[in-house]
Design a protein around this motif. Structure first.
Motif, PDB file in Angstrom:
ATOM      1  N   ALA A  75      -2.207   5.823  -6.082  1.00  0.00           N
ATOM      2  CA  ALA A  75      -1.027   5.897  -5.882  1.00  0.00           C
ATOM      3  C   ALA A  75      -0.040   6.970  -4.976  1.00  0.00           C
ATOM      4  O   ALA A  75       0.824   6.613  -4.446  1.00  0.00           O
ATOM      5  N   GLN A  76      -0.861   7.989  -4.951  1.00  0.00           N
ATOM      6  CA  GLN A  76      -0.357   9.099  -4.385  1.00  0.00           C
ATOM      7  C   GLN A  76      -0.208   8.983  -2.733  1.00  0.00           C
ATOM      8  O   GLN A  76       0.589   9.166  -2.156  1.00  0.00           O
ATOM      9  N   THR A  77      -1.236   8.233  -2.170  1.00  0.00           N
ATOM     10  CA  THR A  77      -1.604   7.818  -0.742  1.00  0.00           C
ATOM     11  C   THR A  77      -0.907   6.332  -0.569  1.00  0.00           C
ATOM     12  O   THR A  77      -0.510   6.193   0.817  1.00  0.00           O
ATOM     13  N   HIS A  78      -0.544   5.691  -1.520  1.00  0.00           N
ATOM     14  CA  HIS A  78      -0.244   4.437  -1.211  1.00  0.00           C
ATOM     15  C   HIS A  78       0.917   3.764  -2.267  1.00  0.00           C
ATOM     16  O   HIS A  78       0.820   3.069  -3.416  1.00  0.00           O
ATOM     17  N   PRO A  79       1.930   4.651  -2.141  1.00  0.00           N
ATOM     18  CA  PRO A  79       3.153   4.678  -3.271  1.00  0.00           C
ATOM     19  C   PRO A  79       3.803   3.371  -3.283  1.00  0.00           C
ATOM     20  O   PRO A  79       4.374   2.828  -4.427  1.00  0.00           O
ATOM     21  N   HIS A  80       3.924   2.458  -2.490  1.00  0.00           N
ATOM     22  CA  HIS A  80       4.617   1.302  -2.438  1.00  0.00           C
ATOM     23  C   HIS A  80       3.966   0.139  -3.285  1.00  0.00           C
ATOM     24  O   HIS A  80       4.451  -0.914  -3.669  1.00  0.00           O
ATOM     25  N   TYR A  81       2.616   0.115  -3.698  1.00  0.00           N
ATOM     26  CA  TYR A  81       2.046  -0.789  -4.360  1.00  0.00           C
ATOM     27  C   TYR A  81       2.283  -0.587  -5.946  1.00  0.00           C
ATOM     28  O   TYR A  81       1.912  -1.380  -6.900  1.00  0.00           O
ATOM     29  N   GLY A  82       2.570   0.439  -6.512  1.00  0.00           N
ATOM     30  CA  GLY A  82       2.916   1.016  -7.698  1.00  0.00           C
ATOM     31  C   GLY A  82       1.882   1.013  -8.761  1.00  0.00           C
ATOM     32  O   GLY A  82       1.744   0.683  -9.883  1.00  0.00           O
ATOM     33  N   TRP A  83       0.803   1.501  -8.035  1.00  0.00           N
ATOM     34  CA  TRP A  83      -0.729   1.643  -8.732  1.00  0.00           C
ATOM     35  C   TRP A  83      -0.135   2.565 -10.094  1.00  0.00           C
ATOM     36  O   TRP A  83      -1.124   2.421 -11.049  1.00  0.00           O
ATOM     37  N   GLU A  84       0.514   3.376 -10.055  1.00  0.00           N
ATOM     38  CA  GLU A  84       0.608   4.412 -11.160  1.00  0.00           C
ATOM     39  C   GLU A  84       1.009   3.615 -12.195  1.00  0.00           C
ATOM     40  O   GLU A  84       0.697   4.135 -13.634  1.00  0.00           O
ATOM     41  N   VAL A  85       1.506   2.506 -12.273  1.00  0.00           N
ATOM     42  CA  VAL A  85       2.298   1.758 -13.227  1.00  0.00           C
ATOM     43  C   VAL A  85       1.141   0.550 -13.582  1.00  0.00           C
ATOM     44  O   VAL A  85       0.806   0.120 -14.649  1.00  0.00           O
ATOM     45  N   ASN A  86       1.139  -0.148 -12.551  1.00  0.00           N
ATOM     46  CA  ASN A  86       0.210  -1.552 -12.746  1.00  0.00           C
ATOM     47  C   ASN A  86      -1.107  -1.447 -12.597  1.00  0.00           C
ATOM     48  O   ASN A  86      -1.882  -2.386 -13.009  1.00  0.00           O
ATOM     49  N   LYS A  87      -1.714  -0.329 -12.099  1.00  0.00           N
ATOM     50  CA  LYS A  87      -3.084   0.247 -11.986  1.00  0.00           C
ATOM     51  C   LYS A  87      -3.806  -1.120 -11.393  1.00  0.00           C
ATOM     52  O   LYS A  87      -5.097  -1.276 -11.483  1.00  0.00           O
ATOM     53  N   GLY A  88      -3.182  -1.770 -10.471  1.00  0.00           N
ATOM     54  CA  GLY A  88      -3.855  -2.789  -9.671  1.00  0.00           C
ATOM     55  C   GLY A  88      -3.888  -4.143 -10.142  1.00  0.00           C
ATOM     56  O   GLY A  88      -4.370  -5.162  -9.423  1.00  0.00           O
ATOM     57  N   TYR A  89      -3.260  -4.257 -11.037  1.00  0.00           N
ATOM     58  CA  TYR A  89      -3.163  -5.738 -11.815  1.00  0.00           C
ATOM     59  C   TYR A  89      -1.889  -6.525 -11.029  1.00  0.00           C
ATOM     60  O   TYR A  89      -0.942  -5.752 -10.563  1.00  0.00           O
ATOM     61  N   ALA A  90      -1.960  -7.941 -10.794  1.00  0.00           N
ATOM     62  CA  ALA A  90      -1.337  -8.655 -10.043  1.00  0.00           C
ATOM     63  C   ALA A  90       0.126  -8.858 -10.746  1.00  0.00           C
ATOM     64  O   ALA A  90       0.570  -9.845 -11.114  1.00  0.00           O
ATOM     65  N   THR A  91       0.774  -7.748 -10.929  1.00  0.00           N
ATOM     66  CA  THR A  91       2.121  -8.027 -11.526  1.00  0.00           C
ATOM     67  C   THR A  91       2.986  -8.431 -10.390  1.00  0.00           C
ATOM     68  O   THR A  91       2.765  -8.531  -9.056  1.00  0.00           O
ATOM     69  N   ALA A  92       4.250  -8.994 -10.544  1.00  0.00           N
ATOM     70  CA  ALA A  92       5.045  -9.610  -9.527  1.00  0.00           C
ATOM     71  C   ALA A  92       5.398  -8.459  -8.509  1.00  0.00           C
ATOM     72  O   ALA A  92       5.513  -8.759  -7.470  1.00  0.00           O
ATOM     73  N   SER A  93       5.738  -7.248  -9.116  1.00  0.00           N
ATOM     74  CA  SER A  93       6.262  -6.244  -8.050  1.00  0.00           C
ATOM     75  C   SER A  93       4.806  -5.823  -7.172  1.00  0.00           C
ATOM     76  O   SER A  93       5.060  -5.705  -5.929  1.00  0.00           O
TER      77      SER A  93
END
Length: 130
Positions: A75-93
């Motif tokens: 998430a540090q290098t790809h902040p727009h995906y929200g991985w620090e919160v969704n951990k890569g799961y297919a959330t709407a955001s």
């Protein structure tokens, strides 16, 4: 390979054995200096093994914790995906971010990444039947 105790078999959650050594073919015999890859012990696949085998369930938890750490770091290098919160799961955001920014090299391209379904060319053109 680094454990003091040698495993006599491996259990895999799911239906695909991705751990066993592949069968040697003629091209493998031509290779020089290649390390053998894959396990040389029996591998048993268990569909939904995490529900029936404590060892698989424990390994699944360890793998999830490790993956969550990897996603948080990514998430540090790809902040727009929200991985620090969704951990890569297919959330709407997360799906919205993929739609807006496109997938990156860390996305599993074999998965349907957005909720949009692409029509085949024949569907887009119409079947011609009314």
């Amino acid at each position: 390979a680094q454990c003091a105790v040698q495993a006599q078999a491996a259990l895999v959650d799911g239906s695909y054995d991705w751990l066993s050594a592949k069968e040697t073919d003629l091209f493998d015999l031509l290779e020089v200096d290649t390390e053998p890859s894959g396990l040389q012990i029996p591998v048993r696949t268990l569909i939904k093994g995490d529900m029936t085998c404590q060892a698989i369930a424990a390994a699944s938890i360890l793998a999830k914790v490790e993956r969550d750490g990897i996603m948080t770091a990514a998430a540090q290098t790809h902040p727009h995906y929200g991985w620090e919160v969704n951990k890569g799961y297919a959330t709407a955001s997360h799906r919205a971010a993929i739609t807006e920014h496109g997938p990156c090299a860390l996305h599993r391209m074999s998965w349907r990444l957005t909720s949009e379904t692409k029509k085949t060319e024949s569907e887009a053109m119409g079947s011609g039947k009314d």
